[in-house]
Design a protein around this motif. Structure first.
Motif, PDB file in Angstrom:
ATOM      1  N   THR A  26       0.849  -1.190   0.000  1.00 18.36           N
ATOM      2  CA  THR A  26       0.000   0.000   0.000  1.00 18.36           C
ATOM      3  C   THR A  26       0.884   1.240   0.000  1.00 18.36           C
ATOM      4  O   THR A  26       1.726   1.413   0.890  1.00 18.36           O
ATOM      5  CB  THR A  26      -0.928   0.015   1.217  1.00 18.36           C
ATOM      6  N   ILE A  27       0.677   2.095  -0.989  1.00 19.01           N
ATOM      7  CA  ILE A  27       1.514   3.276  -1.182  1.00 19.01           C
ATOM      8  C   ILE A  27       0.632   4.515  -1.263  1.00 19.01           C
ATOM      9  O   ILE A  27      -0.423   4.499  -1.896  1.00 19.01           O
ATOM     10  CB  ILE A  27       2.333   3.144  -2.489  1.00 19.01           C
ATOM     11  N   LEU A  28       1.064   5.589  -0.629  1.00 22.10           N
ATOM     12  CA  LEU A  28       0.406   6.882  -0.779  1.00 22.10           C
ATOM     13  C   LEU A  28       1.273   7.764  -1.667  1.00 22.10           C
ATOM     14  O   LEU A  28       2.491   7.840  -1.474  1.00 22.10           O
ATOM     15  CB  LEU A  28       0.200   7.557   0.579  1.00 22.10           C
ATOM     16  N   ILE A  29       0.638   8.427  -2.615  1.00 19.71           N
ATOM     17  CA  ILE A  29       1.348   9.336  -3.515  1.00 19.71           C
ATOM     18  C   ILE A  29       0.891  10.764  -3.242  1.00 19.71           C
ATOM     19  O   ILE A  29      -0.311  11.046  -3.220  1.00 19.71           O
ATOM     20  CB  ILE A  29       1.076   8.978  -4.986  1.00 19.71           C
ATOM     21  N   ILE A  37       5.282   8.277  -1.539  1.00 19.57           N
ATOM     22  CA  ILE A  37       6.058   8.880  -2.623  1.00 19.57           C
ATOM     23  C   ILE A  37       5.646  10.339  -2.752  1.00 19.57           C
ATOM     24  O   ILE A  37       4.457  10.650  -2.818  1.00 19.57           O
ATOM     25  CB  ILE A  37       5.804   8.149  -3.960  1.00 19.57           C
ATOM     26  N   ILE A  38       6.622  11.237  -2.786  1.00 18.68           N
ATOM     27  CA  ILE A  38       6.349  12.678  -2.856  1.00 18.68           C
ATOM     28  C   ILE A  38       7.022  13.249  -4.105  1.00 18.68           C
ATOM     29  O   ILE A  38       8.197  12.969  -4.375  1.00 18.68           O
ATOM     30  CB  ILE A  38       6.862  13.389  -1.592  1.00 18.68           C
ATOM     31  N   HIS A  53       8.408   3.718   4.806  1.00 16.00           N
ATOM     32  CA  HIS A  53       9.480   4.445   4.127  1.00 16.00           C
ATOM     33  C   HIS A  53       8.923   5.564   3.251  1.00 16.00           C
ATOM     34  O   HIS A  53       7.817   5.447   2.707  1.00 16.00           O
ATOM     35  CB  HIS A  53      10.309   3.493   3.257  1.00 16.00           C
ATOM     36  N   PHE A  54       9.721   6.627   3.133  1.00 21.84           N
ATOM     37  CA  PHE A  54       9.364   7.785   2.312  1.00 21.84           C
ATOM     38  C   PHE A  54      10.356   7.902   1.156  1.00 21.84           C
ATOM     39  O   PHE A  54      11.570   7.780   1.356  1.00 21.84           O
ATOM     40  CB  PHE A  54       9.418   9.078   3.137  1.00 21.84           C
ATOM     41  N   TYR A  55       9.831   8.205  -0.037  1.00 15.20           N
ATOM     42  CA  TYR A  55      10.667   8.400  -1.216  1.00 15.20           C
ATOM     43  C   TYR A  55      10.398   9.794  -1.769  1.00 15.20           C
ATOM     44  O   TYR A  55       9.247  10.168  -2.025  1.00 15.20           O
ATOM     45  CB  TYR A  55      10.367   7.338  -2.278  1.00 15.20           C
TER      46      TYR A  55
END
Length: 366
Positions: free
Chosen positions: A119-122, A159-160, A182-184
């Motif tokens: 699960t990823i937040l963009i 992801i930002i 984790h943050f990218y």
């Protein structure tokens, strides 16, 4: 009288200074060690990040005046008159999902992406106003989101794309940071996260064309034509980017914010075709044509990256320009139809499946 005016002016100046220097919304600054690394980048020159081609960022005093008047002046249909239709999704639906790749749009450029059991937040801007203070910006069209931050389950990655307020929201990061693995980010944006007490070991910064892996997912930081900055003196101190997320089954492109340029074609040639592309289509104006695309350019960008399906984003949540709130989607769908492209136009909160062959275009905004 003179003394009283002086005291009032002094108090106002002091308030502004305190706001600028102590408001955590403005984020952090890169360390000398980090800057030494940035200097190795082709995109870093004279202590700032730059675009691949010359881009006009500074408006004339006349244009600035027109922009301010246009933004604060009451104009017809720049905001919806009613609450926009949206769907809800619950925490268990997200936490227990193990199926094919899917996304949920929160409006503007915020997405929840689930792929390969992750699960990823963009660009998780889940706040109400994209500004350092509520009085300095326009409120979100809908007060309610598909799911509130506090009900979100564990998030594998965030992801930002860049550090503007409508993409990187301080309060959202504060609420999310303890449930994110984790943050990218592009180069420099990690300094903001560290200022907000995100552990440095949980942050990965990438330059354009750099690749990394999050477990089985391949993440690629790709170019965009834009700028950055959260305060009065930090323009272009952090990099801006688009992103690619590749799983075993899907190849997904997220444009971030960008003016139209040849980087889209280059991305398509190297990493395309894409199963699904989310491309900005909103908050444009003739006074800033280099940093945001017009809807017709959004269509061309989708063609350039070789997208099998294109979704217009960066609209449907905030008023950040003077066009009507439906102008982006109306112009985009009209142009896409002329090119016979496959497009996706979900309402906020609706489940999106990139490989769904039965999807039909919905015109929920009418």
């Amino acid at each position: 009288m003179v003394l009283s005016i002086g005291i009032i002016l002094g108090a106002m100046i002091l308030t502004i200074v305190l706001f600028l220097y102590f408001n955590p919304q403005f984020g952090g600054k890169a360390s000398d060690e980090a800057i030494a690394e940035y200097k190795k980048s082709k995109n870093y020159k004279d202590d700032i990040f730059v675009n691949s081609t010359e881009v006009k960022l500074d408006m004339s005093a006349k244009d600035m005046g027109k922009a301010l008047v246009g933004f604060f002046k009451s104009q017809p249909n720049t905001k919806p008159e009613e609450i926009l239709p949206f769907s809800k999704i619950d925490s268990l639906n997200i936490a227990d999902y193990k199926g094919e790749t899917r996304l949920v749009w929160f409006g503007h450029s915020t997405f929840l992406l689930q792929t390969d059991k992750k699960t990823i937040l963009i660009d998780p801007m889940l706040g109400n106003v994209p500004a350092p203070h509520p009085s300095l910006g326009s409120k979100r069209f809908n007060e309610e989101l598909p799911i509130s931050i506090d009900k979100l389950p564990k998030i594998d990655a965030v992801i930002i794309s860049h550090d503007h307020y409508d993409h990187l929201d301080y309060k959202s990061i504060i609420a999310l940071k303890n449930k994110v693995d984790h943050f990218y980010t592009p180069l420099g944006v990690g300094a903001h996260l560290q200022k907000w007490n995100v552990d440095k070991t949980k942050i990965t910064e990438l330059d354009w064309w750099q690749e990394t892996y999050f477990k089985d997912l391949k993440l690629i930081c790709t170019p965009a034509q834009h700028f950055s900055g959260r305060g009065l003196s930090d323009r272009a101190k952090t990099l801006w980017s688009s992103w690619i997320v590749q799983s075993k089954t899907d190849n997904i492109f997220f444009s971030g914010d960008s003016g139209y340029a040849n980087h889209f074609k280059t991305i398509g040639e190297i990493y395309g075709p894409f199963d699904f592309a989310m491309i900005e289509c909103g908050q444009y104006n003739e006074m800033w044509p280099d940093i945001h695309m017009f809807p017709e350019e959004t269509v061309q960008a989708g063609i350039d990256v070789k997208a099998k399906k294109i979704m217009p984003i960066h609209w449907g949540a905030f008023k950040l320009a003077m066009h009507t709130w439906t102008d982006p989607i109306e112009r985009f769908t009209k142009t896409a139809e002329e090119f016979d492209l496959r497009i996706v136009t979900p309402k906020i909160g609706e489940l999106i499946y990139p490989k769904d062959s039965t999807y039909t275009v919905k015109t929920w905004w009418k």
